[in-house]
Design an enzyme around this catalytic site. Structure first.
Site, PDB file in Angstrom:
ATOM      1  CG  HIS A   1      -3.449  -3.699   3.286  1.00 15.96           C
ATOM      2  ND1 HIS A   1      -2.431  -3.069   3.958  1.00 15.96           N
ATOM      3  CD2 HIS A   1      -4.161  -2.714   2.686  1.00 15.96           C
ATOM      4  CE1 HIS A   1      -2.510  -1.758   3.771  1.00 15.96           C
ATOM      5  NE2 HIS A   1      -3.552  -1.515   3.000  1.00 15.96           N
TER       6      HIS A   1
ATOM      7  CB  CYS B   1      -0.981  -0.039   1.179  1.00 12.42           C
ATOM      8  SG  CYS B   1      -2.426   1.010   0.914  1.00 12.42           S
TER       9      CYS B   1
ATOM     10  CD  GLU C   1      -0.725  -5.571   5.870  1.00 12.93           C
ATOM     11  OE1 GLU C   1      -0.566  -6.134   4.781  1.00 12.93           O
ATOM     12  OE2 GLU C   1      -1.035  -4.360   5.976  1.00 12.93           O
TER      13      GLU C   1
END
Lengths: 231, 746
Positions: free
Chosen positions: A203, A86, A205
């Site tokens: 993302h 990002c 994560e």
């Protein structure tokens, strides 16, 4: 693998990255302060999401001048592993560690939701264990995520197999409807020519914790850790 | 009086009334000071005694709300936000606040600074925010100004909250003509702190230095607090400088610096953020709370522009500023952290024992006021306002259901589709996709939707659930019952998610309190809220009052006492979701079908019957029904739970079906009107789906609890059937539901 997560002023996914590497995958993980010129002997430098320097001027445009970025650039030049997600991807493009740029989404709105992406190749550390062309559900959250590069760079990305991820539908088809921001050819993530610098808008994560009911992002981390051990 | 006379022009009654003080209040100030105030002093009183800061027209009734509870760590009004014990040495800190008037004038900045303000309330107590919600109300969606307001407010909330980095995990958006001129923007934040490690807004220790840190002070937002306490008029656009400008980047830096200050040093005595009435409010409230005084040198305040007057510095509502009192001798430790985060900071004063707040500029004393005389619970005025039953109740009482013809099955699908398209019922995806709902990796409802948002508390094995609710049409029709329903619905949403309700924060949006009919709405809403909060054992931990939500030439908005409620999912408890899981599961409704259409969307928006009574509601039944839901979840007997609310039963079933594209086949309850069965909004009902193998256990449990329930039918693979009549495929409805808002706003 020792992981260093850089904290710029305005980073806000740094804790999420630390939680993923440390709590989910057991990596030794440290935070690296943007004013320090010290990468603390990390094996992987992770540039997290957020709004570094408030996204003033342009996403990532000021962060590239942070003191620690010179170390990151030197580290990458020597083949060190660097991964940006990002805002981290935006900073890597601004720093010219990766080609191209991230423009405002075509619909001009910030957009946070689950999307599908697929690995286009297993020839990278973060895709090595993934199944090509199989859709993974990964969240996005950005206002400036429309990947763009010129014709020459696009040709290079393709001929060098640098396009790691593209936006797709649940069945792995790259459709216009599955492109959430107008990215060129549905590009969601790329690597550099030397294949040691990775950048992506989605993302992973945010998709590793079983308690959040989506673990499609785990494969990227597992790929990275497995291939790192082999190296 | 031995005090020096402050330097400055003396205030006049005319100036005082222009700034919103009443003549008798001006007299009271003279009495307190023993002299005529200077203009600067009068300005200070005008903001501190505004409704926004002093609660002068509401405090008498607010005090009647239940505040006691086992889990309460701070009493309402004692701290900046409520604080409840969630176990494992952790506390949950939460509060809701309005930013209605700024948002009416400048929607983007008005909403953004609302988000900023509520988060500062949380972290100035030493709690790190982990989730945010909001409650938004606008006028008719077809109106161009409404569209402009919606877009601006949503972008403002998004851009601020997204950059600040705290997920926005839920909320509500309503559209009704009554909010045409005066939209409501209520923002809530929830944070986590360690028990015993929270910080109070106190100024103790004579000689201790007082720091300001964060942004520099400019001329923005001056008299914002007084502005929020006036009716909105055509001229309000001229008040534009009253609206502040927000910068989430600064807020993020202040958050991190504040947490570092509290976690790595023991330098902090007390702190407060600067919201309404800026330096004036924080310095006077902190010293009044500790019974101390404070000297403040205004020229030491870092300023954005040259030539600011003393009263401008005092009243500026520039955003992203904090006031902290630190132990003398710890200055170096504190300043090191400010420097690390590149924050502007300065020592601007020191704690004294005079009981007075004294403001200096250019070496001169400019204002000298007993701190206690400014604040709520001290010298600020307290009023008992008169109230009388609103005349419109007569219209409502005339409503007769028998005058409304029931619909037949053939007509029902068209009604259902119209309801799916109604902006109050349709998916709010267009709104919430603009908010980062997943940053922080705590949101458990992204991939497992439930009636309340559920977030995990990292570092513990528990989660907290949260919701904001108020159906203001119900409150308009019956303030007492409507406010009870708002509390009950909030609790129901938590319970349907598997959480035990724990505490309430309220945002009380009403019209002009000097209008006795408006004040009646306020008084009875508070009474109803108090009753319900006692029943659900959810003490009111704090909140905010916003009066004057009306235009000068139109009626007040619907009375809107928004309830923010937090609940706990203890270790090992089940997070219950709202979506159907499997074809063949049995659909059961806890509670009973009522022949009631009162205030339903069908009645108000489809049949355009504006005045009708609040729907059926029984506090004891509601409580017992919710307890039964918790028991069913705890015993692992149900697959899904979703409450019947806006749009009635059919909407509820469709929402459970949409997520994984299931259908359902149901039979109308014997003896009911079809319109009331499908579209009535009677309270006290929750729809659950049950694996057939567990149906007998569910029935015996419900019978044991003596709780009424109705077997409606079964979950099917696709398509909607009512009384055997085919209503079409699920997708027919979900497409309308999912796209309606975007098609009206894009």
């Amino acid at each position: 693998m020792k992981v260093g997560v850089i904290v710029f002023p305005g980073s806000n996914c740094d804790e999420d990255a630390v939680a993923a590497f440390r709590d989910q995958f057991g990596c030794e993980t440290v935070k690296l302060w943007h004013k320090d010129n010290d990468l603390q002997a990390c094996d992987l430098i992770f540039l997290p999401g957020g709004f570094s320097y408030g996204d003033y001027l342009r996403s990532g445009a000021i962060a590239r001048f942070s003191p620690i970025m010179q170390n990151v650039i030197d580290f990458a030049a020597k083949g060190g592993l660097v991964w940006g997600v990002c805002n981290g991807f935006q900073i890597l493009c601004e720093s010219q560690l990766l080609p191209g740029a991230l423009l405002h989404n075509d619909h001009q709105k910030f957009n946070c939701k689950n999307v599908f992406i697929k690995a286009n190749t297993t020839e990278s550390l973060i895709t090595s264990n993934l199944t090509v062309n199989t859709a993974l559900q990964i969240p996005i959250a950005h206002g400036e995520g429309r990947y763009y590069c010129d014709e020459a760079n696009l040709l290079k990305l393709k001929s060098n197999n640098q396009i790691l991820f593209t936006y797709c539908d649940a069945n792995g088809n790259e459709t216009d409807g599955s492109n959430p921001n107008g990215s060129l050819q549905n590009i969601a993530g790329i690597c550099n020519e030397k294949r040691n610098v990775f950048g992506m808008m989605p993302h992973p994560e945010r998709a590793v914790d079983t308690e959040l009911y989506n673990t499609d992002g785990r494969g990227l981390f597992q790929s990275l850790l497995a291939s790192f051990e082999l190296v | 009086m031995s005090q020096m006379q402050p330097v400055g022009n003396l205030a006049t009654l005319e100036q005082a009334t222009q700034l919103g003080l009443r003549p008798e209040e001006f007299e009271k100030i003279k009495e307190i000071l023993g002299r005529t105030p200077t203009f600067t002093e009068m300005s200070i009183y005008s903001v501190m005694w505004s409704e926004h800061c002093s609660y002068k027209n509401s405090i008498v009734w607010l005090k009647t709300l239940p505040k006691e509870g086992e889990k309460m760590l701070a009493k309402a009004g004692e701290e900046n936000a409520g604080l409840i014990d969630i176990g494992d040495g952790l506390a949950c800190c939460f509060k809701i606040e309005s930013h209605n008037h700024p948002s009416a004038i400048e929607p983007y900045q008005g909403a953004a600074t609302g988000v900023g303000g509520i988060n500062r309330d949380i972290f100035s107590m030493g709690a790190r925010p982990i989730a945010q919600m909001n409650s938004l109300r606008f006028g008719n969606i077809e109106n161009e100004r409404t569209k402009w307001l919606v877009k601006g407010v949503v972008k403002g909330i998004g851009n601020y909250g997204n950059a600040f980095g705290i997920p926005t995990v839920g909320g509500e958006v309503y559209f009704d003509d009554c909010y045409q001129i005066n939209p409501l923007v209520n923002a809530m934040s929830v944070g986590i702190a360690k028990v015993g490690k929270t910080v109070s807004a106190i100024a103790e220790g004579v000689g201790n230095p007082v720091y300001i840190y964060g942004s520099a002070t400019g001329k923005d937002g001056i008299h914002g607090a007084a502005f929020a306490s006036k009716d909105i008029t055509e001229d309000s656009a001229k008040d534009l400088p009253s609206v502040q400008v927000g910068d989430p980047f600064w807020e993020k830096l202040i958050l991190e610096a504040t947490m570092e200050l509290l976690e790595t040093t023991d330098a902090v005595v007390g702190m407060q953020d600067m919201g309404a009435a800026g330096i004036t409010c924080s310095t006077s409230e902190m010293s009044a709370k500790s019974g101390t005084g404070m000297k403040v040198w205004l020229d030491k305040v870092p300023m954005r522009q040259a030539g600011m007057k003393d009263w401008e510095v005092l009243l500026s509502e520039s955003q992203e500023r904090m006031l902290v009192v630190v132990h003398k001798g710890k200055e170096a430790e504190v300043e090191k952290i400010f420097k690390k985060w590149d924050l502007t900071y300065a020592v601007i004063g020191e704690v004294t024992d005079t009981g007075r707040v004294q403001y200096f500029m250019d070496g001169e004393l400019r204002a000298d006021i007993p701190g206690e005389s400014l604040v709520l619970g001290g010298g600020a005025p307290v009023y008992h306002r008169e109230y009388k039953e609103p005349r419109y109740f007569e219209e409502i009482n005339k409503f007769d259901l028998n005058q409304i013809a029931d619909i037949d099955l053939a007509a029902a699908p068209a009604v259902a589709k119209a309801l799916m398209a109604h902006p109050n019922i349709a998916s709010k995806r267009w709104v919430y996709n603009q908010y980062d709902s997943m940053v922080g990796t705590v949101n458990q409802t992204t991939n497992a939707p439930s009636d309340a948002a559920v977030v995990k508390v990292k570092g513990s094995n528990r989660s907290i659930a949260m919701t904001v609710d108020c159906n203001s049409r119900f409150v308009y029709a019956d303030p007492f019952k409507g406010a009870m329903i708002a509390v009950a619905e909030a609790a129901r949403n938590l319970v349907c998610s598997g959480a035990e309700p724990a505490g309430v924060t309220n945002c009380l949006n009403f019209g002009n309190p000097y209008n006795p009919e408006v004040y009646y709405q306020f008084v009875y809403a508070i009474k109803g809220m108090g009753e319900a909060c006692k029943k659900f054992d959810t003490p009111v931990t704090g909140g905010n009052v916003s009066f004057y939500n009306q235009s000068s030439d139109d009626n007040a908005v619907f009375p809107t006492p928004t309830i923010g409620m937090v609940g706990l999912l203890p270790k090992g408890s089940k997070h219950m979701t709202l979506n159907f899981k499997q074809a063949g599961d049995v659909i059961v409704m806890l509670g009973q079908t009522q022949n009631d259409l009162g205030c339903s969307h069908y009645l108000a928006h489809y049949l355009k019957v504006a005045q009708s009574p609040a729907p059926w509601f029984d506090l004891d039944q509601e409580y017992n029904m919710q307890q039964a839901v918790l028991k069913l979840i705890g015993a692992g007997l149900i697959q899904s739970a979703h409450d019947v609310s806006e749009g009635g039963l059919l909407t509820c079933l469709l929402e459970s079906a949409f997520v994984d594209n299931f259908g359902f086949d149901i039979q109308q309850t014997a003896g009911s009107r079809l319109d009331a069965f499908l579209f009535g909004e009677a309270q006290g009902r929750v729809v659950v789906s049950i694996n057939p193998a567990k149906l007998a256990d569910v029935e015996s449990l419900l019978n044991r609890l003596n709780l009424s329930f109705e077997k409606l039918g079964t979950v099917s693979a696709n398509g909607i059937k009512v009384n055997g009549v085919d209503f079409g495929s699920t997708a027919n409805y979900s497409q309308i539901y999912n796209n309606s808002l975007a098609s009206q706003l894009n």
